[in-house]
Design an enzyme around this catalytic site. Sequence first.
Site, PDB file in Angstrom:
ATOM      1  N   SER A 137       0.866  -1.170   0.000  1.00 32.26           N
ATOM      2  CA  SER A 137       0.000   0.000   0.000  1.00 32.26           C
ATOM      3  C   SER A 137       0.907   1.225   0.000  1.00 32.26           C
ATOM      4  CB  SER A 137      -0.928  -0.038   1.211  1.00 32.26           C
ATOM      5  OG  SER A 137      -1.712   1.120   1.311  1.00 32.26           O
ATOM      6  N   TYR A 151      -5.165   8.215  -6.155  1.00 31.46           N
ATOM      7  CA  TYR A 151      -4.245   7.217  -5.610  1.00 31.46           C
ATOM      8  C   TYR A 151      -4.582   6.920  -4.156  1.00 31.46           C
ATOM      9  CZ  TYR A 151       0.266   5.137  -4.232  1.00 31.46           C
ATOM     10  OH  TYR A 151       1.250   4.305  -3.757  1.00 31.46           O
ATOM     11  N   LYS A 155      -5.752   3.357  -2.477  1.00 33.34           N
ATOM     12  CA  LYS A 155      -4.961   2.776  -1.403  1.00 33.34           C
ATOM     13  C   LYS A 155      -5.756   2.684  -0.101  1.00 33.34           C
ATOM     14  CE  LYS A 155      -1.093   1.894  -3.542  1.00 33.34           C
ATOM     15  NZ  LYS A 155      -0.647   0.490  -3.745  1.00 33.34           N
TER      16      LYS A 155
END
Length: 288
Positions: A137, A151, A155
């Site tokens: 991650s 993003y 994540k």
Amino acid sequence: MSNAKKVWFITGASSGFGKALAEAVIANGDIAVITARRLDRLQAIAQGHEDRVLPLAVDVTNAAARDRAVADTLARCGRIDVLANVAGRGVAGACEEFSLDQLREQMELNFFAAAEMSRAVLPQMRRQGAGHILTVSSIAGLVAMNAAGPYCAAKFAIEGWTESLAIEARPLGIHVTLVEPGAFRTEFAGDVNMRPARSIAAYRPMVEPFETYLETSAGKQMGDPAKAARRMLEAVASDAPPVRLMLGRDAFSIWDATIARRIEDLNSWRARGEDTAFDGSEVVEIRL
């Protein structure tokens, strides 16, 4: 291939953390199935170790390709002891600037691909009553950052999904670990990051500092991918591996500061937030 060593299946192995991990696994004497889109890069990593390194060209966002790669691995190696979900891609831009297709692309690679790779190996791990899933991650999976919204969203999603999986898989003998790096010397800070479909002038003051950081920090980050890979091998070898493996002093510093701000923010409205129950009702604790 010998059954004496662990069999690793590593995605995103052609560069960055994936390459560093592949090299560490090979140096450790284990068996490595290394995957990425670029087969030539994988073959270079495998050179001289072809007896225990299997390079496979795989697009992890393609369901048929994922299933075929897992089937090929089981046919060749007989099992998968460790899945390392490493493949991913960052962004640089404001949330509003990205198109819907770009948002979906981020989720496909950074969330769905990792989740589906895990689901693909779990039946075999359940049958053998053992296994370990490492999912890379980011500190951005715990802390939202400007100019990285898509993003962070992907994540954050893989963080929640993976932590739930860790709880469910533990009684079956399967360990699950989230790897949460800070800034490391990988291609992440280079020009491989997704750029938005359009530019909105109003967001420039928030986005430009991040773009400048990416441009000026590439190749200068404090984090060593080889050391990160060694920590991952240590976690897999541990009798009590962590659910979260945070890597980098910068990551810990960001996390500590974020937790303090979150507690302060939550507590500022806590009394009003708690005062939302029916009169006379009792608190029932949810046990996890």
